[in-house]
Scaffold this motif. Structure first.
Motif, PDB file in Angstrom:
ATOM      1  N   GLN A  73       0.548  -1.175   0.200  1.00 20.10           N
ATOM      2  CA  GLN A  73      -0.245   0.146   0.134  1.00 20.10           C
ATOM      3  C   GLN A  73       0.580   0.870   0.585  1.00 20.10           C
ATOM      4  O   GLN A  73       0.519   2.341  -0.278  1.00 20.10           O
ATOM      5  N   ARG A  74       1.833   1.280   0.641  1.00 15.68           N
ATOM      6  CA  ARG A  74       3.110   2.359   0.526  1.00 15.68           C
ATOM      7  C   ARG A  74       3.759   3.186  -0.632  1.00 15.68           C
ATOM      8  O   ARG A  74       3.715   4.592  -0.825  1.00 15.68           O
ATOM      9  N   ASN A  75       3.464   1.993  -1.132  1.00 19.19           N
ATOM     10  CA  ASN A  75       3.726   2.339  -2.226  1.00 19.19           C
ATOM     11  C   ASN A  75       2.505   3.373  -3.223  1.00 19.19           C
ATOM     12  O   ASN A  75       2.722   3.763  -4.856  1.00 19.19           O
ATOM     13  N   PHE A  76       1.511   3.335  -2.809  1.00 16.02           N
ATOM     14  CA  PHE A  76       0.689   3.576  -3.679  1.00 16.02           C
ATOM     15  C   PHE A  76      -0.405   5.205  -3.413  1.00 16.02           C
ATOM     16  O   PHE A  76      -1.525   5.527  -4.352  1.00 16.02           O
ATOM     17  N   ALA A  77       0.110   5.910  -2.421  1.00 10.99           N
ATOM     18  CA  ALA A  77      -0.632   6.894  -1.830  1.00 10.99           C
ATOM     19  C   ALA A  77      -0.444   8.129  -3.228  1.00 10.99           C
ATOM     20  O   ALA A  77      -1.095   9.179  -2.536  1.00 10.99           O
ATOM     21  N   ILE A  78       0.188   8.132  -4.075  1.00  9.70           N
ATOM     22  CA  ILE A  78      -0.314   9.029  -5.274  1.00  9.70           C
ATOM     23  C   ILE A  78      -0.971   9.102  -6.392  1.00  9.70           C
ATOM     24  O   ILE A  78      -0.885   9.607  -7.657  1.00  9.70           O
ATOM     25  N   TYR A  79      -1.618   7.621  -6.225  1.00 13.07           N
ATOM     26  CA  TYR A  79      -2.505   7.582  -7.599  1.00 13.07           C
ATOM     27  C   TYR A  79      -4.304   7.477  -6.791  1.00 13.07           C
ATOM     28  O   TYR A  79      -4.062   7.888  -5.790  1.00 13.07           O
ATOM     29  N   ASP A  80      -5.226   7.854  -8.470  1.00 10.83           N
ATOM     30  CA  ASP A  80      -5.764   8.111  -7.664  1.00 10.83           C
ATOM     31  C   ASP A  80      -7.255   7.484  -7.309  1.00 10.83           C
ATOM     32  O   ASP A  80      -8.785   8.408  -6.362  1.00 10.83           O
ATOM     33  N   PHE A  81      -6.656   5.869  -6.622  1.00  7.54           N
ATOM     34  CA  PHE A  81      -7.550   5.117  -5.848  1.00  7.54           C
ATOM     35  C   PHE A  81      -6.630   5.360  -4.308  1.00  7.54           C
ATOM     36  O   PHE A  81      -5.706   5.416  -4.096  1.00  7.54           O
ATOM     37  N   PRO A  82      -7.728   4.890  -3.006  1.00  4.65           N
ATOM     38  CA  PRO A  82      -7.110   5.002  -1.614  1.00  4.65           C
ATOM     39  C   PRO A  82      -6.519   3.627  -1.759  1.00  4.65           C
ATOM     40  O   PRO A  82      -6.262   2.399  -2.937  1.00  4.65           O
ATOM     41  N   PRO A  83      -5.040   3.938  -1.354  1.00  3.04           N
ATOM     42  CA  PRO A  83      -3.951   2.663  -1.323  1.00  3.04           C
ATOM     43  C   PRO A  83      -4.635   0.844  -1.039  1.00  3.04           C
ATOM     44  O   PRO A  83      -4.176   0.003  -1.689  1.00  3.04           O
ATOM     45  N   PRO A  84      -5.286   0.965  -0.264  1.00  2.00           N
ATOM     46  CA  PRO A  84      -5.539  -0.651  -0.079  1.00  2.00           C
ATOM     47  C   PRO A  84      -6.184  -0.710  -1.330  1.00  2.00           C
ATOM     48  O   PRO A  84      -6.090  -1.702  -1.606  1.00  2.00           O
ATOM     49  N   ASP A  85      -7.498   0.262  -1.960  1.00  2.00           N
ATOM     50  CA  ASP A  85      -7.468  -0.596  -3.562  1.00  2.00           C
ATOM     51  C   ASP A  85      -6.788  -0.543  -4.711  1.00  2.00           C
ATOM     52  O   ASP A  85      -7.029  -1.774  -5.299  1.00  2.00           O
ATOM     53  N   MET A  86      -5.950  -0.164  -4.340  1.00  2.00           N
ATOM     54  CA  MET A  86      -4.675   0.223  -4.930  1.00  2.00           C
ATOM     55  C   MET A  86      -3.698  -1.288  -5.130  1.00  2.00           C
ATOM     56  O   MET A  86      -3.535  -1.944  -5.991  1.00  2.00           O
TER      57      MET A  86
END
Length: 136
Positions: free
Chosen positions: A89-102
């Motif tokens: 999850q920590r890799n996905f903080a900057i993307y369009d969807f919440p990190p758990p969804d990513m």
């Protein structure tokens, strides 16, 4: 007068050689076609519980995060090391969807496709085209 036969092979032998040639040519064509089919990348199929936007964004994020880690390297060890933990999850903080969804989307994308994804990174020609290739 004795007329000498100028044919190198008799007609039956010539026909057999021609037939063998065409059989070998056909086999070569089949093998070549199979190799071409195997080389073509097919993106993973989207599971029904992942919406299209999350699916696309997960693929893009996976690719971008991998490229941040490997940079220009095409070494197998670098690519495998970069892939380890890529769906955290920590890799996905900057993307369009919440990190758990990513994370869920990333895991769905790589599920059963790890070998294909890693091969695409190993054989990529450059970093600019890999996202378009993986995330068709």
């Amino acid at each position: 007068k004795h007329i000498k036969n100028t044919n190198f092979l008799d007609p039956n032998t010539s026909m057999k050689i021609i037939a063998i040639f065409f059989v070998l040519l056909a086999l070569f064509s089949i093998v070549s076609a199979d190799k071409k089919k195997k080389k073509k990348y097919q993106p993973p199929s989207k599971p029904s519980d992942i919406n299209e936007g999350l699916w696309c964004n997960s693929c893009q994020a996976l690719t971008r995060e991998m490229l941040k880690r490997v940079r220009e390297s095409k070494k197998e060890s670098d690519i495998y090391d970069a892939f380890d933990g890529i769906c955290n999850q920590r890799n996905f903080a900057i993307y369009d969807f919440p990190p758990p969804d990513m994370q869920r989307g990333c895991e769905a994308f790589i599920n059963g496709n790890t070998d294909v994804i890693l091969k695409e990174f190993l054989k990529r020609k450059d970093n600019d085209s890999i996202e378009n290739r993986l995330c068709k």
